[in-house]
Write an enzyme that holds these catalytic residues in place. Structure first.
Site, mmCIF file in Angstrom:
data_model
loop_
_atom_site.group_PDB
_atom_site.id
_atom_site.type_symbol
_atom_site.label_atom_id
_atom_site.label_comp_id
_atom_site.label_asym_id
_atom_site.label_seq_id
_atom_site.Cartn_x
_atom_site.Cartn_y
_atom_site.Cartn_z
ATOM 1 C CG ASP A 112 -25.729 -8.105 22.426
ATOM 2 O OD1 ASP A 112 -24.529 -7.519 22.547
ATOM 3 O OD2 ASP A 112 -25.417 -9.313 21.974
ATOM 4 C CG ASP A 117 -18.471 -10.016 20.646
ATOM 5 O OD1 ASP A 117 -19.194 -10.150 21.930
ATOM 6 O OD2 ASP A 117 -19.093 -9.595 19.764
ATOM 7 C CD GLU A 170 -22.535 -1.833 21.037
ATOM 8 O OE1 GLU A 170 -21.941 -2.471 21.872
ATOM 9 O OE2 GLU A 170 -22.946 -2.069 20.009
#
Length: 805
Positions: free
Chosen positions: A482, A546, A485
């Site tokens: 996850d 998301d 970025e």
């Protein structure tokens, strides 16, 4: 006299400096808005190409060239911005100017810089240009599958008037001498695109930036604007998992890895510096610097590829979409085939907190006969939610190793969440600081409050992989990779480079680290990642971030998946039903079959995601969609194997298979699932059908078995709320449903033949036991179909049935 002249010159210089200093204090030096940037806001370098204080060097002419090596030099003409006012309208345009350096004889006002044309394959050409002295020799690139690009010697050279021409079986490239220009043609001689020169500004009153590089006045750094022509009707696709319009023509796309916080804005978790054109070419900008691509947004006939890098390294591919994807992934890598179990259902929510939670959802899956292969523990398996220390909570997991073994005995693998950022309260925080495993700021300290792992540091990778290996050795099947970025844009990395070059590369390093240790420990290549860069497709798989729980987010999710697939990503998934809030039941019903008809399927987000937590009717509807995927597993597995070998996406834009069907280039709310099935999800609340575009030929409804001709149709969904059609002449292999892929019986397969006439039908089959891919062909004899060839004789027992009424 000489003394007087020296005094006068000194006096004049002093006066000029005072004058320019006064002007500088009064006039704005940039046309952009005041700096109000937020942390990790995408870096858009396009403003640097309209800044009045910068200097611009425009590609002018080829001043030397060796046809045997493809190497030479290009002269760049120095320009600055000047304004012109007419009828109360102000325009800025570039005009030539002399050098401003002192002593002037020591510097070139209009520099001659290295240029090369290299041939990588019969379809692939590489353009390289430098804007200054480079002290480092070429290093292996993480973005290229073998570190370096290969060399192809099949291109044939010929001297032409005013230039040089190279030709292969698939097209040609011409280098013009003056004005300098590169032109690309297909095999039939059609001009595909060409570089844009300053002389092209003579054709318009709207000044644009041609092929050039900028030298910033603030720090003398340089960036390249590779300008290419766009043709009427030309469409542009790719640039990563973009949530905006699928066709990028008329858009400005900023390629900077960003936590998009959803799926409906212009920033991306997965930017990729690659795109393809409907005219028959693609381009890969081989850099990890920020990039701003203006695909005719400012001036509709020019694509400005504003690349942050101080040198240009551009690969150009010739051919139709399939050819381009194959060539691009030959260069940057093709997806490894993930294990069979990963194609089953991943059951998840944010989050299961305990061993009791995991065991209960496993029992409920089997009790409710919901086929599934993975249970994912998200942020809550640590002692403190979100505080990643790679340790199961001792207060909520009695024996995690035994739990994992027990779940595996039920046909369920375990996936665990983690991230590469460490908060100050994390028990590993001090160790990371003491060992220098973090990204540093200019002073050697932390850029953020969190410690961000520096994956350019081999010691960091070793430390990190040791933590991941400990979990995999417990029996964990997959790691959720996850975030990734937010590598500091101004950070100093162990590679010796700043975040300007390392930020976008961070997801690739992160993906690679987890994929390689997973392969080493488990023998399988599998991750579940959110962020990417070019080359990440080698490490499947990636999911879409998301999404909100809305119709628009569902539609945007599909566009994003199509866009990423057009960048060489074979495998992709998303959070079925959306992530942010509890999914409304009606939306969940419509989203579910879309999620099941992708290569990988995961229900994830705010609870509940488990179907039995809704009601019996929804539970039954969920099971029906889920069982559809498990019955189709032989088709999905064979198509995935073929796609992974050719750089094709499983969620596929229609034009990839039908490039000569004009309508296929216009559709962004349908997709091909593999080569033979077309899926049209229901995006509007309360809808039971929709308008569907079918490419040329006949199509057969997978649920109702009705036959349709190509073109537009209003089609009602079947019992499962989705429109699915099969290409006429396709053989779709099926298997009996089991509660996990482990229990599927591959010795007994059913071939459903979708042939509306007496013609033959074809398909593919691949058994997971040996991963050998075979073509299948059936022909009609009397009233039944029979196999013309049996590549799995004595291994598989076939049942052949018709899929047409």
């Amino acid at each position: 006299m000489q003394k007087i002249n020296r005094i006068n010159c000194s006096f004049l210089i002093a006066v000029l400096l005072l004058m320019f200093g006064s002007l500088r204090a009064q006039l704005p030096l940039a046309s952009g808005a005041p700096n109000q940037a937020l942390l990790n806001e995408p870096v858009d370098i396009s403003e640097d190409f309209r800044n009045f204080s910068n200097t611009y060097f425009l590609a002018d002419s080829l001043t030397a060239f060796d046809p045997a090596t493809g190497r030479g030099t290009v002269r760049w003409m120095r320009n600055v911005y000047q304004t012109r006012q007419a009828f109360n309208n102000m325009l800025a345009f570039l005009r030539p100017i002399g050098g401003n350096e002192f002593p002037g004889l020591e510097y070139e006002a209009n520099p001659h810089m290295p240029f090369s044309l290299e041939f990588v394959s019969p379809r692939t050409v590489r353009i390289r240009m430098k804007t200054g002295i480079e002290t480092q020799p070429d290093q292996p690139s993480l973005m290229l599958v073998n570190g370096f690009a290969p060399t192809d010697r099949s291109w044939k050279y010929s001297k032409i008037e005013g230039g040089h021409k190279y030709t292969s079986a698939f097209g040609s490239v011409i280098v013009r001498i003056s004005p300098w220009r590169i032109e690309f043609y297909d095999a039939q001689g059609k001009l595909l695109t060409q570089t844009v020169n300053q002389v092209d500004n003579n054709e318009t009153y709207t000044p644009f930036v041609p092929f050039a590089y900028v030298r910033r006045s603030s720090d003398y750094s340089r960036s390249v604007n590779a300008a290419f022509s766009l043709s009427p009707g030309e469409k542009i696709f790719g640039c990563g998992e973009s949530f905006k319009g699928l066709d990028k023509r008329g858009q400005k796309v900023v390629l900077w890895t960003d936590d998009a916080n959803g799926v409906q804005n212009e920033t991306m978790y997965k930017p990729i510096p690659f795109f393809m054109s409907s005219r028959g070419y693609g381009m890969f900008m081989h850099t990890s610097s920020p990039i701003s691509c203006d695909f005719g947004k400012y001036y509709n006939s020019v694509a400005n590829l504003m690349i942050g890098d101080e040198s240009l390294d551009l690969f150009v591919f010739l051919g139709e979409p399939k050819d381009i994807l194959d060539a691009y992934t030959d260069l940057t890598g093709k997806a490894t085939m993930p294990p069979l179990w990963s194609f089953g259902l991943w059951m998840s929510r944010i989050t299961y907190f305990s061993e009791a939670d995991g065991r209960k959802v496993a029992a409920d899956l089997r009790k409710n006969r919901i086929p599934a292969d993975v249970i994912h523990f998200d942020t809550g398996w640590f002692e403190n939610d979100w505080r990643c220390d790679y340790q199961f909570s001792k207060s909520r997991f009695d024996n995690p190793e035994k739990m994992i073994a027990d779940l595996k005995a039920m046909g369920l693998h375990v996936c665990l969440w983690q991230l590469p950022y460490f908060v100050p309260k994390n028990s590993l925080y001090r160790e990371i600081i003491d060992k220098g495993l973090f990204v540093k700021n200019n002073k050697g300290n932390l850029p953020y409050e969190d410690a961000v792992l520096d994956f350019s540091n081999p010691a960091t990778v070793d430390w990190y992989q040791d933590k991941i290996a400990g979990l995999l050795k417990l029996g964990v099947g997959a790691i959720k990779v996850d975030f990734g970025e937010a590598a500091p844009a101004n950070g100093i990395f162990a590679s010796g480079r700043t975040g300007f070059y390392e930020h976008n590369l961070y997801p690739l390093r992160y993906n690679k680290a987890v994929a390689e240790i997973t392969k080493k420990v488990t023998g399988e290549t599998l991750i579940w990642a959110r962020s990417t860069w070019a080359g990440s497709q080698r490490y499947p798989l990636h999911w879409g971030g998301d999404a909100a729980n809305t119709d628009n987010a569902m539609a945007s999710t599909l566009r994003a998946g199509l866009s990423l697939g057009l960048c060489g990503f074979t495998f992709w998934s998303h959070d079925i039903g959306g992530f942010v809030n509890r999914t409304p039941e009606e939306l969940y019903r419509r989203w579910l079959p879309f999620g099941m008809l992708t290569s990988h399927s995961r229900t994830h987000g705010a609870p509940p995601k488990e179907p039995w937590e809704y009601n019996d009717d929804f539970n039954n509807a969920f099971r029906m969609a889920d069982e559809m995927k498990y019955r189709l597993m032989p088709y999905i597995y064979a198509q995935s194997k073929y796609a992974s070998e050719h750089g094709l996406p499983m969620v596929r834009a229609l034009f990839v298979e039908y490039p000569h069907d004009a309508g296929s280039w216009l559709v962004d709310d349908e997709y091909l699932f593999g080569s033979d099935m077309l899926v049209a999800p229901l995006f509007e609340a309360g809808s039971t059908g929709r308008n569907v575009y079918l490419p040329e030929g006949k199509w057969i409804d997978y649920q109702t078995r009705k036959v349709y001709e190509g073109g537009w149709h209003r089609i009602e969904a079947g019992k499962i709320p989705v429109v699915v059609l099969v290409r006429d002449g396709a053989v779709i292999p099926h298997i009996n449903v089991a509660q996990s892929t482990r229990d599927l019986d591959w010795s007994k397969l059913e071939l459903v033949v979708y042939a509306s006439g007496d013609e033959k039908a074809t398909g593919k089959i691949c058994l997971p036991s040996d991963q050998k891919l075979f073509d299948l062909a059936v022909a009609k004899k009397g009233t039944t179909f029979v196999l013309e060839n049996d590549p799995l004789k004595n291994v598989v027992s076939w049942k052949i049935v018709s899929g047409v009424k």
